[in-house]
Design a protein around this motif. Structure first.
Motif, PDB file in Angstrom:
ATOM      1  N   CYS A  90      22.852  13.344  14.711  1.00  0.00           N
ATOM      2  CA  CYS A  90      22.231  13.075  13.406  1.00  0.00           C
ATOM      3  C   CYS A  90      23.289  13.064  12.307  1.00  0.00           C
ATOM      4  N   LEU A 109      25.121   9.832  12.429  1.00  0.00           N
ATOM      5  CA  LEU A 109      24.335   8.733  11.851  1.00  0.00           C
ATOM      6  C   LEU A 109      24.432   8.747  10.326  1.00  0.00           C
ATOM      7  N   ILE A 110      24.327   9.937   9.739  1.00  0.00           N
ATOM      8  CA  ILE A 110      24.442  10.036   8.279  1.00  0.00           C
ATOM      9  C   ILE A 110      25.833   9.600   7.830  1.00  0.00           C
ATOM     10  N   ILE A 166      21.771  17.759  16.536  1.00  0.00           N
ATOM     11  CA  ILE A 166      22.274  17.790  15.169  1.00  0.00           C
ATOM     12  C   ILE A 166      23.580  17.007  15.035  1.00  0.00           C
ATOM     13  N   LEU A 226      17.351  13.599  18.938  1.00  0.00           N
ATOM     14  CA  LEU A 226      18.804  13.615  18.831  1.00  0.00           C
ATOM     15  C   LEU A 226      19.308  14.993  18.429  1.00  0.00           C
ATOM     16  N   GLY A 268      19.779   4.633  16.238  1.00  0.00           N
ATOM     17  CA  GLY A 268      19.219   5.942  16.563  1.00  0.00           C
ATOM     18  C   GLY A 268      18.246   5.889  17.726  1.00  0.00           C
ATOM     19  N   TRP A 314      12.313  10.549  13.473  1.00  0.00           N
ATOM     20  CA  TRP A 314      11.657  11.812  13.816  1.00  0.00           C
ATOM     21  C   TRP A 314      10.140  11.646  13.837  1.00  0.00           C
ATOM     22  N   ILE A 346      16.658   8.714   9.809  1.00  0.00           N
ATOM     23  CA  ILE A 346      16.443   9.903  10.640  1.00  0.00           C
ATOM     24  C   ILE A 346      15.014  10.408  10.501  1.00  0.00           C
TER      25      ILE A 346
END
Length: 294
Positions: free
Chosen positions: A271, A274-275, A268, A266, A37, A240, A236
């Protein structure tokens, strides 16, 4: 549907029972995604900056001090006929010196010791959006050979080199994140195997009574998926918080590096990826461990 519900119910229960050891798997996934990230934040902002610079690309034609007005007119005509120019501006030697003193105020005192103005006159050309890069390079080479031209520089030459260097950094970062993701998957598999051993007798009974394979292996895959999802969310949130702290302390310096544009977190879409990546890593580890269940 019943098997999916059963898998997540049992996977969640197993995750809670072994929450101490599961924390290591979650942390391993989170660390891998934090590295990835952070890399994406840097490269994404750099790519946006390069895109803005590319859209506003220019080339500059530097004139010799002894260039005549006829030679300058011929150069300007060649620029107009090339079809590349969205606009052009003549910058005299005096204007070039004034610009330098304004843009580099800390170095302005150095110019006071010059007997003559060392800056050449130039013609700055704004390249038309969508112009062919190869054609622009050939035009710049032709202009360099014209009488009265000392040199010509095209912005996209160094932008291309900058983009290539950014690609190298991205590839190295992805390789590191991939290695950490593999290590995280191994950690997940190890943790899930611990839960598998605790339920060995129950699994053997389920196998004897003919329980479907999805009911036997599903909870372990679901447990790994949950570990991966939690690790991704943790990554995340950590990114953040780190981003907000960095912007609070060094926001003005970072924005100046981005040519006055605010550094962005980043989007949405990234993100979500990444999830999804964290869940896939966790699922892979859970699947490897689940193969021992039968």
């Amino acid at each position: 549907m019943r098997s999916l519900e059963y898998a997540f119910r049992q996977g969640g229960a197993s995750l809670w029972r072994s929450r101490g050891s599961s924390a290591f798997a979650v942390l391993a996934i989170a660390l891998a995604l934090i590295v990835l990230g952070a890399l994406l934040i840097v490269t994404w902002n750099a790519e946006q900056l390069i895109a803005r610079w590319t859209a506003a690309a220019e080339f500059s034609v530097y004139l010799r001090d002894d260039a005549t007005s006829e030679q300058r007119s011929a150069i300007e005509m060649a620029i107009d006929q090339s079809g590349l120019a969205a606009g052009r501006e003549f910058v005299s030697k005096a204007e070039a010196l004034t610009r330098f003193r304004r843009q580099f105020a800390d170095l302005a005192d150095l110019t006071s010791g010059f007997d003559e103005n060392p800056f050449p006159a130039s013609i700055e050309v704004r390249v038309r959006p969508g112009a062919d890069h190869d054609n622009a390079e050939s035009v710049v080479k032709r202009l360099t050979a014209m009488p009265g031209v000392a040199d010509a520089r095209y912005d996209r030459d160094w932008l291309a080199r900058l983009g290539s260097g950014l690609g190298t950094i991205r590839a190295a970062g992805f390789a590191l994140a991939l290695l950490m993701a593999v290590a995280a998957a191994v950690t997940v598999a190890t943790v899930v195997r611990l839960g598998l051993r605790a339920r060995r007798d129950e699994l053997e009974i389920m196998e004897l009574v003919g329980a479907p394979l999805a009911f036997i292996r599903g909870p372990f895959v679901a447990e790994g998926l949950l570990q991966g999802g939690i690790g991704a969310l943790l990554a995340i949130v950590s990114l953040w918080v780190a981003f907000l702290v960095a912007m609070t302390w060094w926001g003005s310096d970072l924005n100046s590096l981005l040519d006055g544009q605010s550094m962005q977190f980043l989007p949405i879409r990234l993100c979500f990826y990444l999830i999804l990546g964290g869940m896939l890593v966790g699922s892979a580890g859970g699947l490897v461990a689940a193969r021992d269940a039968v």
